[in-house]
Every structure is written in structure tokens, then in C-alpha cells.
Design a protein around this motif. Structure first.
Motif, short mmCIF file in Angstrom:
data_model
loop_
_atom_site.label_atom_id
_atom_site.label_comp_id
_atom_site.label_asym_id
_atom_site.label_seq_id
_atom_site.Cartn_x
_atom_site.Cartn_y
_atom_site.Cartn_z
N ASP A 12 -14.00 21.40 -4.67
CA ASP A 12 -13.20 22.69 -5.03
C ASP A 12 -12.24 21.88 -4.09
O ASP A 12 -11.07 22.46 -4.48
N GLU A 13 -12.77 22.78 -2.97
CA GLU A 13 -12.25 22.99 -1.41
C GLU A 13 -10.89 21.35 -1.81
O GLU A 13 -9.93 21.92 -1.49
N ALA A 14 -11.33 20.94 -1.81
CA ALA A 14 -10.67 19.09 -1.17
C ALA A 14 -9.98 19.24 -2.62
O ALA A 14 -8.73 18.74 -2.09
N LEU A 15 -10.00 19.79 -4.10
CA LEU A 15 -8.77 19.45 -4.84
C LEU A 15 -8.05 20.34 -4.41
O LEU A 15 -6.67 19.85 -4.71
N ALA A 16 -8.12 21.74 -4.44
CA ALA A 16 -6.83 22.15 -3.33
C ALA A 16 -6.37 21.80 -2.80
O ALA A 16 -5.10 21.67 -2.54
N ARG A 17 -6.84 21.50 -1.47
CA ARG A 17 -6.15 20.79 -0.45
C ARG A 17 -5.13 19.43 -0.83
O ARG A 17 -3.89 19.29 -0.31
N LEU A 18 -5.73 18.61 -1.87
CA LEU A 18 -5.04 17.98 -2.15
C LEU A 18 -3.97 18.30 -3.20
O LEU A 18 -2.71 17.18 -2.81
N GLN A 19 -3.58 19.04 -3.89
CA GLN A 19 -2.74 20.32 -4.44
C GLN A 19 -1.54 20.14 -3.81
O GLN A 19 0.02 19.92 -3.86
N THR A 20 -2.01 21.29 -2.57
CA THR A 20 -1.67 21.60 -1.46
C THR A 20 -0.56 20.70 -0.10
O THR A 20 1.05 20.53 -0.74
N ASP A 21 -1.69 18.99 0.19
CA ASP A 21 -1.04 18.93 0.79
C ASP A 21 -0.33 17.44 0.03
O ASP A 21 1.00 16.56 0.96
N GLY A 22 -1.39 16.52 -0.64
CA GLY A 22 -0.57 15.56 -1.36
C GLY A 22 -1.26 14.76 -1.07
O GLY A 22 -1.89 14.45 -0.68
N PRO A 23 -0.99 13.71 -2.25
CA PRO A 23 -1.48 12.45 -1.48
C PRO A 23 -1.90 12.10 0.15
O PRO A 23 -1.04 12.01 0.61
N ASN A 24 -2.60 11.32 0.35
CA ASN A 24 -2.63 10.44 1.48
C ASN A 24 -2.21 9.29 1.14
O ASN A 24 -2.69 8.12 1.85
N GLN A 25 -0.98 9.34 0.68
CA GLN A 25 -0.07 7.98 1.47
C GLN A 25 1.65 8.06 1.53
O GLN A 25 1.76 9.50 1.77
N LEU A 26 2.46 7.15 2.21
CA LEU A 26 3.35 7.27 2.49
C LEU A 26 4.68 7.77 0.97
O LEU A 26 4.64 7.08 0.25
N PRO A 27 5.53 8.56 0.76
CA PRO A 27 6.64 9.33 -0.15
C PRO A 27 7.87 7.43 0.11
O PRO A 27 7.73 6.76 0.72
N ASP A 28 8.32 7.71 -1.21
CA ASP A 28 8.81 6.24 -1.14
C ASP A 28 9.90 7.02 -2.29
O ASP A 28 10.26 7.60 -3.19
N PRO A 29 10.54 7.42 -1.34
CA PRO A 29 12.16 7.81 -1.76
C PRO A 29 12.89 6.97 -2.61
O PRO A 29 13.80 7.90 -2.95
N ASP A 30 12.70 5.76 -2.47
CA ASP A 30 13.88 4.73 -3.29
C ASP A 30 13.47 4.77 -4.56
O ASP A 30 14.14 4.30 -5.47
N ARG A 31 12.51 4.79 -4.98
CA ARG A 31 11.36 5.38 -6.05
C ARG A 31 12.34 6.09 -7.61
O ARG A 31 12.73 7.17 -7.39
N ARG A 32 12.94 5.33 -8.88
CA ARG A 32 13.40 6.07 -9.68
C ARG A 32 12.26 6.10 -10.93
O ARG A 32 12.46 5.62 -10.90
#
Length: 840
Positions: A12-32
Motif C-alpha cells: 500500500d505504501e509503495a503504491l502511494a509513493r508510485l502515484q506521488t513520484d511517478g514511474p521509475n523511468q525518464l519522461p518523454d516530452p516529445d510523445r504525442r
């Protein structure tokens, strides 16, 4: 602070932190997203013209025509959205292929999860041969060594020590980073538990990734040229459309019909196929290139790869197999080639000691090479007592073994370091280093081996406390990948200069370059680059084929120097520090197997098998795609001449409108798949890789090519207009004349397809195999038959009955068009891509 023996986070704590911090991957600003794609398509001029035509028909009370145009509009939007959406899925395919997993402790239970689901505070298990999935602090472990070269450029593994009190990550390479693990770095030795402290964009890799946004990604030359062509044609269509509406409105006083005529003219002149062709060619090109083990992240780089003039490549893992093997042994005099079955006792002793100085269960390629050649019973009667790891000040390691004869230590490492530990004098040191130089000239990486008896007493604090005896040198070779020499030769035959960039010793680099066929140029080292200005480097770069002892951050200078010298540069890389160079290059090529997420995010292409030959295969595909793109764009220019002419001439001559918006929309349904799918599937031209790269300043279609394609379109227009005029002069009814002339136009369109399929003659085009052309032709023929014979469709298109005489005239018109096109090509001495790569 969570200690390593804790139960880990709860789900439960891990899921809450995942929703707060986002996934462990680099964002892709170019994606449409889909909505953004749809929004872009809805702003296309052709879509707006179709809607405008539907609105005019609604105003005229013709609901059926309005609905037909609306259906054509939605069909066009659907095709475009699907094609655009497929291109956006390329990056998702990359993430699926490269997304690693991690072992995490949650609720006291170890489980494997996707690394993208890791969060701060997670307790992860790290072990030899794995990459750290996130930034973390080592909490427990034994004999942990990390390869941080992806961040620091230093190839020597770094020893890590657990810390239960450290809470924040230290900078990589610093003296206080002994417990810090960085995302993407490789464990080459040991195992342990670590606590995640940063994920995704907050990791060390993520912070470097953010800095890449400061480097602007330039649109490709092809994109710029296509925009100019579309803009010029669109502006011309707008002017002619306005002129037609004005003339018809003032002369005939029927403004709705005038607007309908203007819309027809605008649709006939607007080359809306250009963006479609470019999109389809890039998507299909990415699919074809993926078969060569190259994943396309930015599809527009495909055409640039085909025009590359310099290909900069790493050595290890790209030209070579990244698999070490013992190649030679030196114990004095000349180095002897290593043969396990013919080695002397002294030579065997050197290799066995190298294996004893390696991890018992190694992952490092060099240590694997020692174990592969060591005697099978080497460790049978020995037990490991103590390990002395590599340190920043001493690039050597040793291991103490206990046997019935007592304890002995085996040491291996950099020759300079081992010579120092053996307390050599100047003469002996120089003798060893000369041997190292001679072995390196044969492409070997050289390690020194030493040993000593361990005297009773307290353990020594480091290797300097032992009285070591020098035993010999071992040369380890990374074999050249099969097919590399042939691929390099193919590049050179295509006028592409191959440049090798490596951190290895200059002699080793030169030897590998010679074996691969990368010869005939100069060599520069990293220290040379440090002393050179940017202008001097740009001048020197024209003749350099090998760069040695290069730091990752120096790759960016090399890329900029080559671009300043007028080259179109392709650059390979795998590390985080390679990312700026990959993004600055015209084509960045990242490694899929051993590359970091940052490198892959910055690159245009990703090698799934890390092989140099795959780059050359992609280059071949790029050239074929560019050739076919020229053919398709030339066809679009040619085919719009008769369509626009037949839309304008009747209106200007006071005759009834020949092509209504519905007719033009129907023709577009024929032209679109032909100019995109059929031309994309054309096989490559002969001599594709025996001609120089295209001049970057050369346009997609030269003025001569534009004139030639325009002349072809005029030929088709003359034939169709002749059929139309003949029917009118014979007094045939308007519907029959329109049906016969329209069918002649369809056949003439296919004549233009055949003529533009190759840069050679029409006869050569007829002999080329293209199954997709037959399939599309069959579908088009079925659609034309339906339109000509079904009463409801015939009425919709205002066609009269078509008898056998009208059909014969249409077929004859198509053949006449084909004959005229062949004569035109012969008259203009059409040559094409076999010599210049550009259609005349």
C-alpha cells in the motif's frame, strides 16, 4: 531510516509513493497522444476543403453529395491518425524491449517487479551481472564492485562498502560515494541489499537527461524541404482558388457554384499527399529497419542516415564482440601467442595466477577469459581467505588463497600499477612497458600478474604491504565481430568514412582499426583534443579515422567538429555521458543491449544487437527509402498536373465542371495508397551502395526533376483532355463523355505510376517486381468498375453508361500516355539515381 534487515515497504505504501513520484523511468516530452494527433490532422487543408465542399452542397440542398464528402473526410482522418499513432508506438516498443526488472523486498517477501514500479524506500537486491535499477544506498553486501563508466568514463570498477547511516546520494566518482549505487551502473562483482533513494527524473541519470533538453533537435533537411514544397504549392492553390471563385462568381453570378468550383480547383492543386507520403515512408521504413535489428526512435532520421558521410563508432561491443580471450603471454623476450595445449609451464603459471586473482565466479569479461584458460583443478585444493579490491589509487586487485603449502596471494592489474607494487627500478619498469606497447600494437589489452607468499601475522591493509614478485604479462583480445570488415568495406564503397572512437591505448586502437579495415587516416588522442581549439579540431577531423584515449564528454566536441567541417554525422554510444553527443549528431545511434535509458532517449536509432553491421544495413535501407521518396514525390507533382488542369480548363472555357469535389476525393483515394504504400515497397536501385552520399545541399527534387515531372503530367493532361474534347465534338452526352474521360484519367494515373517506379526507362520499370502494386491495382480496378456500373454510384458521380467503344478509347488513352512518357524520358536522357542519386 530503514535498516537493511527490515521487511521493506508495504504494498500500500509503495503504491502511494508510485502515484506521488511517478514511474521509475525518464519522461518523454516529445510523445504525442491520440488527441494531439487528431488535432493536428483536423487542421490539414485537405480536410478543411472537404468540409467546406460538404457545407456548400448542404447549402445547395444536395445532402447526398455532402454526406459523401464528409465520409471521404472521415476516411482520410482515420488513415492519417492510424499512421501517426503507429509512429508514436515506436518508442513504446523500445520501452517494452528494454524495460528491466528488479528484485524487491516488500512485506518481508522477495519478488520480481518491473523496475518502472520501484519507489523511494524500496529495499532491492543487487547482484553480479545486473544493472542498478535506481539510485540507491548499499545497506549490506560483500565484495561489491561497480562499473560506473557510463557516468564517469572510468573503466576500472569501483569498490562499494555498505552504510547503514548514509541517507543521501553522493556525486559519482567522489571519495564519499563508497555506498552510493547509481541507476544504470553494472555490478561486476558481489551482491547485497540497497535502499532506493531516487527514481526516474530525480536520479543521477535523470538529471543528466534533463540537461539534454538544452540541445535543440534540428528538423531534418527532408522535413524542411517538404514543408517548403507544401507551402509553395498551397500558396499557389490558394491564389488560383481565389481567382476561380472571383471570376466565376462575377461572370456567372452563382457564388455557391463558384465556391464549389474553387474548392475543386483547390483540392486538385493541393499536394496533401506530401505529409502522408513522408509519414508512411518513415513508419514503414522504421518497420523494415527493425528487421535489421535497428529500432527507430525518431523516424525522420531514417532519410538522414541514408545521406550520412561519416559514421563514428565505438570499438568495444560494436566493432568487437565484447568478449575477452587470452591472446598472448609475455615472461621475457618476445610475447608468445597463447595456445592452451602448447603453453609452457611458465606461461601456464601466468594465466593460472591471473585466474586466482579473479573472482571465483566472475562476470567481468577479462576474468571470464582467465577462468576459461585456467586448469580445471586450480581451485580444488585452495580456499579463498581474503580479497583486496581495486582502488582509485591502485588499479590492481589481489586474492589470498590457502592451500596445504600455506597462503599465497595472486595479483593482477594495470602494468604500471603492478610494476610499482613490485618495486621495479627504472630499467626494469621501462622493459616491461616496452613489452606492453608491443602487445598493445596487436590489439591486446594488457594486464600484469604477480604473486607473493603471505607471511604469518595480521592481514595487510592493502597490496602495498606485500613483497610481490612479477610473473608476466597477459594480452587479452576482444575479437572483431564477424562481418565487421565487410560492413566497413561496404561503407567505404558507399563513400561513407568510418571513424573509430575508443578509450583504449592508441596502439590497441590502431591495431583494431587496421583489422577492421578502418585505415588511411590519422590518429588523435584525448590529450591531443584538450590542446586543440575547436577550429583546429574541425580542420584536423577531416583526415582522422581513429580517436584513442577519448573521454565520453569529448565525443560532443568530435561531433561538432565534424559537422563544422560539413559532414553529416552518425554517432554511436551507450553511456550517459555519450547522450549529448548522440543528440547533437545528425543521427544518434544508441546500444540496445548495453546502453542506458538516457543514451537511448537521446538517440534517433537503437541497435538491438549492438552490431556495426546493423548500422550499415540501416544505412542501405535509408538510401532505398530516400530514392523511393523521390519517386513518390515526383509522382505527386506529375499526377496533380492533369487533375488540376481538368478542374480548371472547363471552367475557364465556359464548359460544365468536369471534376467535382467528389471526383477529386475519389482520385485521392487512389493516389494516396499508390504514392505512399506502392512506392515505399519498390525494391532498391542497382548500385545503391556504390555511389557517394547525397549532397546535403541538394534538394529532394531538383529544378530539372520538377520540370521533368511537370512535363509528364502535361502528357497525361493532353491525352485526357483530347478524349474529353473528342467526346464533346462528337455530340456525346455529358455523362458518357465524363465517364470515358475519367476512366482515361485513371489509366493515365497508372501510367505515371509505372513511369516513376524507377530512375531508368519505362521498360525497366515494367520488369520490376512489386506485389503491392498488383494488389492496389486490383482494389482500384474493382472500385472503378463499381463506380462505372452500379447505378447509384454512377448517378452520384454523374457518369453516363459506358459502352465498349468508350472503354476502348479509355484503354487506348492510357497506353498512349505510357508511350508518350517513355518517349519523353528517352528524349530528356533520363539517368537517375545510378549515377547521382537524384531523379532528373
Amino acid at each position: 531510516m530503514m535498516a537493511f534487515e527490515s521487511q521493506g515497504l508495504g504494498e500500500d505504501e509503495a503504491l502511494a509513493r508510485l502515484q506521488t513520484d511517478g514511474p521509475n523511468q525518464l519522461p518523454d516530452p516529445d510523445r504525442r497522444g491520440v488527441l494531439r494527433i487528431v488535432g493536428g490532422v483536423l487542421r490539414e487543408p485537405m480536410f478543411l476543403l472537404l468540409l467546406a465542399g460538404g457545407g456548400v452542397y448542404m447549402a445547395l440542398g444536395d445532402l447526398r453529395e455532402a454526406l459523401v464528402l464528409a465520409a471521404f473526410a472521415l476516411f482520410s482522418v482515420g488513415i492519417a491518425v492510424i499512421q501517426e499513432y503507429r509512429s508514436e508506438r515506436v518508442l513504446d516498443a523500445l520501452r517494452d524491449l528494454t524495460n528491466p526488472s528488479a528484485t524487491v523486498v516488500r512485506d518481508g517477501v522477495r519478488r520480481r517487479i518491473s523496475s518502472r514500479d520501484l519507489v523511494r524506500g524500496d529495499l532491492i537486491s543487487v547482484s553480479e551481472g545486473e544493472r542498478a535499477p535506481a539510485d540507491a544506498i548499499l545497506r549490506s553486501g560483500a565484495d561489491v564492485e561497480i562499473d560506473e563508466s557510463l557516468l564517469t568514463g572510468e573503466s576500472v570498477p569501483v569498490v562499494k562498502h555498505p552504510s547503514e547511516g548514509q541517507s543521501a546520494l553522493e556525486a559519482p566518482g567522489g571519495p564519499d560515494s563508497a555506498a552510493s549505487l547509481y541507476s544504470g551502473t553494472m555490478l561486476v562483482r558481489g551482491q547485497g541489499l540497497a535502499e532506493v533513494v531516487a527514481t526516474g527524473p530525480r536520479s543521477e541519470i535523470g538529471r543528466i537527461g534533463k540537461s539534454l533538453r538544452a540541445i535543440e533537435t534540428e528538423p531534418t533537411r527532408l522535413s524542411r524541404e517538404t514543408r517548403k514544397l507544401v507551402a509553395a504549392a498551397g500558396f499557389g492553390a490558394f491564389l488560383v482558388c481565389g481567382l476561380v471563385v472571383s471570376i466565376l462568381g462575377f461572370v456567372r453570378r452563382d457564388w455557391l457554384q463558384a465556391m464549389l468550383g474553387g474548392i475543386s480547383v483547390g483540392m486538385s492543386m493541393l499536394p496533401e499527399e506530401f505529409p502522408l507520403v513522408l509519414t508512411v515512408f518513415m513508419v514503414m521504413g522504421a518497420w523494415r529497419i527493425s528487421k535489421a535489428k535497428v529500432l527507430t526512435r525518431r523516424a525522420t532520421a531514417i532519410e538522414t542516415l541514408g545521406s550520412a558521410s561519416v559514421l563514428c563508432t565505438d570499438k568495444t561491443g560494436t566493432l568487437t564482440e565484447n568478449r575477452m580471450a587470452v591472446a598472448s603471454v609475455w615472461i621475457g623476450g618476445e610475447a608468445s601467442p597463447w595456445r592452451s595445449d602448447a603453453a609452457s609451464q611458465a606461461e601456464r603459471r601466468v594465466v593460472d595466477l591471473g585466474a586466482l586473482a579473479s573472482a571465483p565466479h566472475p562476470f567481468d569479461p577479462m576474468e571470464l577469459a582467465f577462468h576459461a584458460e585456467a586448469g580445471p583443478a586450480l581451485q580444488a585444493e585452495r580456499s579463498l581467505v581474503r580479497t583486496y579490491g581495486v582502488s582509485a589509487g591502485c588499479p590492481a586487485m589481489g586474492q589470498v588463497w590457502r592451500s596445504p603449502e600455506g597462503e599465497r596471494i595472486a595479483v593482477k592489474g594495470a602494468p604500471e600499477a603492478v610494476a610499482g607494487l613490485c618495486r621495479f627500478g627504472d630499467a626494469e619498469r621501462e622493459r616491461v612497458l616496452q613489452a606492453v606497447e608491443q602487445m598493445a600494437t596487436k590489439g591486446a589489452r594488457v594486464l600484469a600478474v604477480a604473486e607473493a607468499k603471505v607471511e604469518p601475522g595480521p592481514p595487510q591493509g592493502d597490496l602495498a604491504g606485500f613483497t610481490l614478485r612479477f610473473v608476466g604479462l597477459v594480452g587479452l583480445a576482444d575479437p572483431l565481430r564477424p562481418g565487421v570488415a565487410a560492413a566497413v568495406a561496404e561503407c567505404q564503397g558507399a563513400g561513407v568514412r568510418v571513424v573509430m572512437i575508443t578509450g583504449d591505448h592508441p596502439s590497441t586502437a590502431r591495431a583494431i582499426a587496421t583489422e577492421a579495415g578502418i585505415a588511411g587516416g590519422g590518429l588523435l588522442t584525448g590529450s591531443d583534443l584538450t590542446l586543440m581549439s575547436d577550429a583546429a579540431l574541425a580542420e584536423q577531423a577531416r583526415g582522422v579515422s581513429v580517436y584513442a584515449r577519448i573521454l565520453p564528454e569529448q565525443k560532443l566536441r568530435i561531433v561538432r567538429a565534424l559537422k563544422a567541417a560539413g559532414e553529416v554525422v552518425a554517432m554511436t554510444g551507450d553511456g550517459v555521458n555519450d547522450a549529448p553527443a548522440l543528440k547533437a549528431a545528425d543521427i544518434g545511434v544508441a546500444m540496445g543491449s548495453r546502453g542506458t535509458d538516457v543514451a537511448r532517449a537521446a538517440a534517433d536509432l537503437v541497435l538491438l544487437d549492438d552490431q556495426f553491421a546493423s548500422i550499415v544495413a540501416a544505412m542501405r535501407h535509408g538510401r532505398r527509402i530516400y530514392d523511393n521518396l523521390q519517386k513518390a514525390m515526383g509522382f505527386v507533382i506529375a499526377v496533380h498536373v492533369p487533375v488540376a488542369g481538368l478542374a480548371i480548363l472547363p471552367l475557364m472555357l465556359g464548359m460544365p465542371m468536369f471534376l467535382a469535389p467528389a471526383h477529386i476525393a475519389f482520385l485521392e483515394m487512389i493516389i494516396d495508397p499508390v504514392c505512399s504504400l506502392v512506392f515505399e515497397a519498390e525494391p532498391e536501385e542497382q548500385g545503391l551502395m556504390r555511389r557517394p552520399p547525397r549532397d546535403p545541399a541538394q534538394p529532394l527534387l531538383s529544378r530539372r526533376a520538377l520540370a521533368a515531372r511537370g512535363a509528364e503530367g502535361v502528357c497525361a493532361l493532353v491525352v485526357v483532355a483530347g478524349v474529353y474534347a473528342a467526346g464533346v465534338s462528337l455530340g456525346l452526352d455529358d455523362g458518357s463523355v465524363r465517364a470515358s474521360a475519367f476512366l482515361t484519367l485513371v489509366f493515365s494515373v497508372f501510367s505515371l505510376v509505372i513511369a516513376n517506379r524507377t530512375f531508368g526507362s519505362v521498360g525497366q520499370a515494367a520488369l520490376r517486381m512489386n506485389r503491392l502494386l498488383g494488389s492496389v491495382g486490383a482494389v482500384v480496378l474493382a472500385a472503378v468498375v463499381a463506380v462505372m456500373t452500379a447505378p447509384a454510384l454512377r448517378e452520384l458521380f454523374r457518369f453516363g453508361p459506358l459502352n465498349w467503344q468508350g472503354l476502348a478509347v479509355a484503354i487506348a488513352g492510357g497506353l498512349v500516355s505510357l508511350g508518350l512518357l517513355d518517349l519523353l524520358r528517352r528524349a530528356t536522357r533520363f539517368r537517375g539515381a545510378r549515377t547521382s542519386g537524384v531523379a532528373a
